[in-house]
Design an enzyme around this catalytic site. Structure first.
Site, PDB file in Angstrom:
ATOM      1  N   GLY A  46       0.887  -1.278  -0.270  1.00 26.97           N
ATOM      2  CA  GLY A  46      -0.030   0.020   0.038  1.00 26.97           C
ATOM      3  C   GLY A  46       0.960   1.330  -0.009  1.00 26.97           C
ATOM      4  CD  GLN A  51       3.611   5.894   2.645  1.00 29.40           C
ATOM      5  OE1 GLN A  51       2.454   5.249   2.047  1.00 29.40           O
ATOM      6  NE2 GLN A  51       4.287   4.939   3.153  1.00 29.40           N
ATOM      7  CB  CYS A  91       4.998   2.021   7.729  1.00 30.76           C
ATOM      8  SG  CYS A  91       4.611   3.717   6.605  1.00 30.76           S
ATOM      9  CG  LEU A  92       6.505   0.991   1.507  1.00 26.66           C
ATOM     10  CD1 LEU A  92       5.979   1.416   0.306  1.00 26.66           C
ATOM     11  CD2 LEU A  92       7.590  -0.025   1.505  1.00 26.66           C
ATOM     12  CG  HIS A 133      -0.734   1.862   7.416  1.00 29.23           C
ATOM     13  ND1 HIS A 133       0.049   1.460   8.306  1.00 29.23           N
ATOM     14  CD2 HIS A 133      -0.030   2.559   6.602  1.00 29.23           C
ATOM     15  CE1 HIS A 133       1.372   1.702   8.239  1.00 29.23           C
ATOM     16  NE2 HIS A 133       1.203   2.426   7.004  1.00 29.23           N
ATOM     17  CD  GLU A 134      -1.265   2.856   2.862  1.00 26.60           C
ATOM     18  OE1 GLU A 134      -0.587   3.834   2.889  1.00 26.60           O
ATOM     19  OE2 GLU A 134      -0.391   1.980   2.981  1.00 26.60           O
ATOM     20  CG  HIS A 137       0.545   7.102   5.444  1.00 25.11           C
ATOM     21  ND1 HIS A 137       1.639   7.549   6.118  1.00 25.11           N
ATOM     22  CD2 HIS A 137       0.731   5.720   5.162  1.00 25.11           C
ATOM     23  CE1 HIS A 137       2.628   6.734   6.192  1.00 25.11           C
ATOM     24  NE2 HIS A 137       1.709   5.390   5.845  1.00 25.11           N
TER      25      HIS A 137
HETATM   26 ZN    ZN Z   1       2.701   3.446   5.780  1.00 17.01          ZN
END
Ligand code: ZN
Length: 181
Positions: A46, A51, A91-92, A133-134, A137
């Site tokens: 995702g 991000q 998380c990235l 989660h997204e 963000h």
């Molecule tokens: Zn993330």
């Protein structure tokens, strides 16, 4: 298509609240294509536009095993939540860190697709975790915000140390690779 640069915690730009998309045009569709390429290459399941330092409410997700089920959520909104589920999240933007986070188990989400049409979806499991989660963000929130201040501080120090030493923080965690959102 292009690989975009992913911001890392504690970059303050990750705290920006993303703006609604007024019209789903070619610019948005190009952003989505670039986000998918960036997410698949990372690899992650995702990615929110926040991000990659684009502050518009756009999310791409693919929770399939073979990266063949891309899903796009533009202006996503959670209409209802049910139950509680606790899972390990990565998380990235917080590479190499995995912590348990509580989320709603089932959600109903409304969003626009790539043609600008509104749709609603009932989801659970990994996809439900991923969407929550997204959307966080897009609101400038990270999964580490759910942890204690002490734990968050430790993660910040660990990432800063890895950056100083030029290490790849995601290295050595292959078993979690498919769950990084
Ligand atoms: Zn993330």
């Amino acid at each position: 298509m292009a690989i975009l640069n992913i911001l890392h915690f504690p970059d303050s730009r990750l705290r920006t609240r993303a703006q609604e998309v007024d019209s789903v045009d070619d610019q948005v569709r190009t952003l989505v294509a670039d986000m998918f390429q960036t997410m698949y290459q990372a690899p992650g399941i995702g990615l929110a536009a926040t991000q990659v330092n684009v502050h518009r409410r756009v999310v791409v997700i693919d929770v399939s095993e073979h990266q063949d089920a891309p899903q796009v959520f533009i202006n996503p909104e959670i209409l209802s939540r049910e139950g509680v589920e606790e899972t390990d999240e990565g998380c990235l933007s917080v590479p190499g860190i995995y912590e348990r986070v509580q989320r709603a188990e089932r959600i109903r989400v409304r969003a626009l697709d790539l043609e600008g049409n509104s749709f609603e979806l009932d989801v659970d499991g990994l996809l439900a975790v991923c969407i929550q989660h997204e959307i966080d963000h897009l609101d400038g929130k990270l999964f580490v915000d759910y942890l204690s201040p002490l734990k968050r501080q430790r993660i910040r120090k660990k990432l800063e140390k890895q950056r100083r030493h030029g290490e790849d923080p995601a290295a050595g965690e292959p078993s979690h690779a498919e769950r990084v959102i």
